[in-house]
Enzyme design. Sequence first.
Site, short mmCIF file in Angstrom:
data_model
loop_
_atom_site.label_atom_id
_atom_site.label_comp_id
_atom_site.label_asym_id
_atom_site.label_seq_id
_atom_site.Cartn_x
_atom_site.Cartn_y
_atom_site.Cartn_z
N HIS A 175 -9.54 0.56 2.36
CA HIS A 175 -8.40 1.19 1.96
C HIS A 175 -8.55 1.75 0.72
O HIS A 175 -7.59 2.53 0.26
CB HIS A 175 -7.38 0.41 2.09
CG HIS A 175 -5.93 1.09 2.17
ND1 HIS A 175 -4.83 0.79 1.24
CD2 HIS A 175 -5.30 1.98 3.19
CE1 HIS A 175 -3.88 1.64 1.60
NE2 HIS A 175 -4.12 2.41 2.79
N LYS A 177 -9.55 4.20 -2.68
CA LYS A 177 -9.41 5.60 -2.93
C LYS A 177 -9.96 5.78 -4.52
O LYS A 177 -9.30 5.27 -5.60
CB LYS A 177 -8.11 6.11 -2.99
CG LYS A 177 -7.39 5.93 -1.76
CD LYS A 177 -6.14 5.11 -1.81
CE LYS A 177 -5.42 5.10 -0.51
NZ LYS A 177 -5.93 4.60 0.75
N ASP A 182 -19.81 11.98 -12.70
CA ASP A 182 -20.69 11.68 -13.84
C ASP A 182 -20.32 10.41 -14.49
O ASP A 182 -21.07 10.01 -15.65
CB ASP A 182 -20.42 12.92 -14.98
CG ASP A 182 -21.46 13.92 -14.54
OD1 ASP A 182 -21.96 14.04 -13.50
OD2 ASP A 182 -21.04 15.11 -15.24
N HIS A 410 4.53 7.09 -0.94
CA HIS A 410 3.09 6.59 -0.54
C HIS A 410 2.57 5.84 -1.96
O HIS A 410 1.41 5.44 -1.95
CB HIS A 410 2.08 7.86 -0.24
CG HIS A 410 1.00 7.36 0.51
ND1 HIS A 410 -0.43 7.06 -0.17
CD2 HIS A 410 0.70 6.77 1.79
CE1 HIS A 410 -1.52 6.87 0.68
NE2 HIS A 410 -0.79 6.44 1.92
N LYS A 412 1.88 3.11 -4.51
CA LYS A 412 1.85 1.77 -4.52
C LYS A 412 1.44 1.29 -5.93
O LYS A 412 0.41 1.62 -6.55
CB LYS A 412 0.54 1.57 -3.54
CG LYS A 412 0.50 2.01 -2.36
CD LYS A 412 -0.79 2.40 -1.67
CE LYS A 412 -0.78 2.68 -0.25
NZ LYS A 412 -0.11 4.10 -0.13
N ASP A 417 8.03 -6.26 -17.00
CA ASP A 417 8.60 -6.65 -18.37
C ASP A 417 8.16 -5.55 -19.33
O ASP A 417 7.99 -5.93 -20.49
CB ASP A 417 7.40 -8.01 -18.94
CG ASP A 417 8.21 -9.33 -18.13
OD1 ASP A 417 9.19 -9.10 -17.53
OD2 ASP A 417 7.50 -9.95 -18.17
#
Length: 515
Positions: A175, A177, A182, A410, A412, A417
Site C-alpha cells: 500500500h 506511496k 535523485d 483519503h 491518513k 499534543d
Amino acid sequence: MLSWFAIASLVILAVLVGGVLVANRLAPPATGEPSHALPLQSAQTELDRELSPLLAAHPGRTGVIFLVDGVDAFAARAIAARKAGRTLDLQYFIWHNDLTGRLLASEAHDAAERGVRVRILLDDMNARGLDPHLLALDAHPNIELRLYNPFRNRENIGRAFELARRMVSMNHRMHNKAWIADGRVAVIGGRNIGEQYFSADAEVNFRDLDLLLLGPAVEQASAIFDRYWNSTAAVPMATLGAREPKALRDLLAAVVRDARGERARQYLDRVEESQLVREHYRSALHPHWSAGIEVVADPPVKSTDDDRAQWMVARLTSMISATQREALVISPYFVPGEDGTARLAALTGRGIQVGVVTNSLAANDVYAVHSGYAGYRERLLRQGVELYELRTNEHVHAATTFVGTRAALHTKAFVLDRSRGFVGSFNVDPRSKNLNTEMGVLFDDPVMAGHLREEYLRLAGPALSYRVQMEKDGALRWIDGSQSPPVVLDSEPDAGFVRRVLARASGWLPIESQL
C-alpha cells in the site's frame, strides 16, 4: 436440484483441478538483479545544484512542504521528474491509466530518454489490464518495472484459479506511496496516481495529503525503496509477459500523444497556475526545516511469524498511547477494532481530547468498511471520542482548484499534543495493521504539528464535515453546522436507501479482519 453439499463439492473440485493446471505458474520468483540507490553527488544534476546550498544552510535537517491541494501534489511530482538527472524511484499501490496517470508516465519516460535510471514498483492487485502499458515502459533500456506479489496468470480463468489457490498470500498487498528523484526529493503520503488524487476527475475527488521532503530523510525513503525492490515479493515485469516491439512502441506513442492532447493541456494550464509551481519558478518556496523527521515503513513481506515490533502498527499505537493532552486522527477507512477502541477509550478516560475525521457513508467508496466503522461508532461516542464524518456534497470548497461534484476523504494522518504526528498510507483498520505493507513520515516538530492540526480542523469544520452526536436514548444524530441555525439529521446524511441497506447488510458478514 443439486444439494448445497454437491455444489460445494463441485466448487472445491474445480479449485483443486484449476490449481493443478496452473501449479507451475504460481508464485513467480523474484528473479531481478539487485540494484540500489545511486550515491548522492554535490552538483551532478539540477536537483543536486539547486538543493546543495539549501542543505548546507540547514545541516542535518530535512525540508518539508505540506501538499494539501491535488494540483500542487501533481506539480510536485512532475517538477521532480523533469529536474531529475540521475534516478527516479516510484512506488505505488495504484497507478491508473487515466489523464494524470498517463501524464506522469510520460514524465517518467521523458526522464528515461534523458538517461535517468527509472525504477517503478507497483502492487499487482490493481494492475489488471495494464500489462501492455507496463511492458511498453519496461521495454525502455533505462526503465525497469517490477510488480509486488503478482499473479503469474495474467488473464481470465487462470487468474481466478490462481487467486483461489493463493488466497492467503494474495491478500497481502503493498500500500506504499513514494516518488523519489535523485535521492534528493521525495513525495510521500496518501496519494496514489490517478485523476481522483490530483483534482482532475469530473465527478469525485479525494481530500488527501502528501509531504514533499528535501534532504536527509529522502535517503531513508530511498533505503526503504531498495528493500522492497530487492525483496522476494518484487517480480520483474519482463518475466510476466511477452514483448512485441512494434506494438509496444505504438502503444507508448499513443500514451505520449494523449499526454500532449487538448484535455491534458487544459489540466496542465491549471497546474501552471498552482501555488507550488508559481513559487517554485519564482524561487519563492519556503520549506520548513526540521531535524525531527523520519521516513518509516513495514518490512517488505509481513508474516504471521514476524516480530511485530518491527511493524508500523506497533510504533504508531505506542505513540498514540503515550499522548498526554490531545490526539487528532484523520483516517478515511476507520475500523479501530476492539483493541483500537479500548486504546482510544483509555485516552479519554485520562481526560485527553480525542477526535477522529473519517468518511460518511455517502463519501465512503466501500460499504463494508463503513459497516465496520459503524459497529464501533456508538461505543466511541459513549467514551467521549469526537467523531466527524466528511460530507460528500460540501457547500464550500476549501481550495479553488478542487473540481467535481463530490468529495471523499483519503488523508491518513494523526497529530498528538500539538508536537508529534504522522502522515502516510496507514489507515486505522485491520488491513493496514496486519495485511498490507504501509509507509509514511513520522515527525516530532511543533511547526509541522501546527500545520497538520490546522488541516484536521479544516476537515472537521462544518463546511466539510458533519459532527456525529449521541442522544441520551442512544440514538445517533448528525449535526450540519454549515447552515444557520445548525440542522440536526436523524439518519446517515446524503446516503440513499439502497446505500444504507447495503452498508447494513455488509455488517452481517464476518469480514472485519479483511477491512
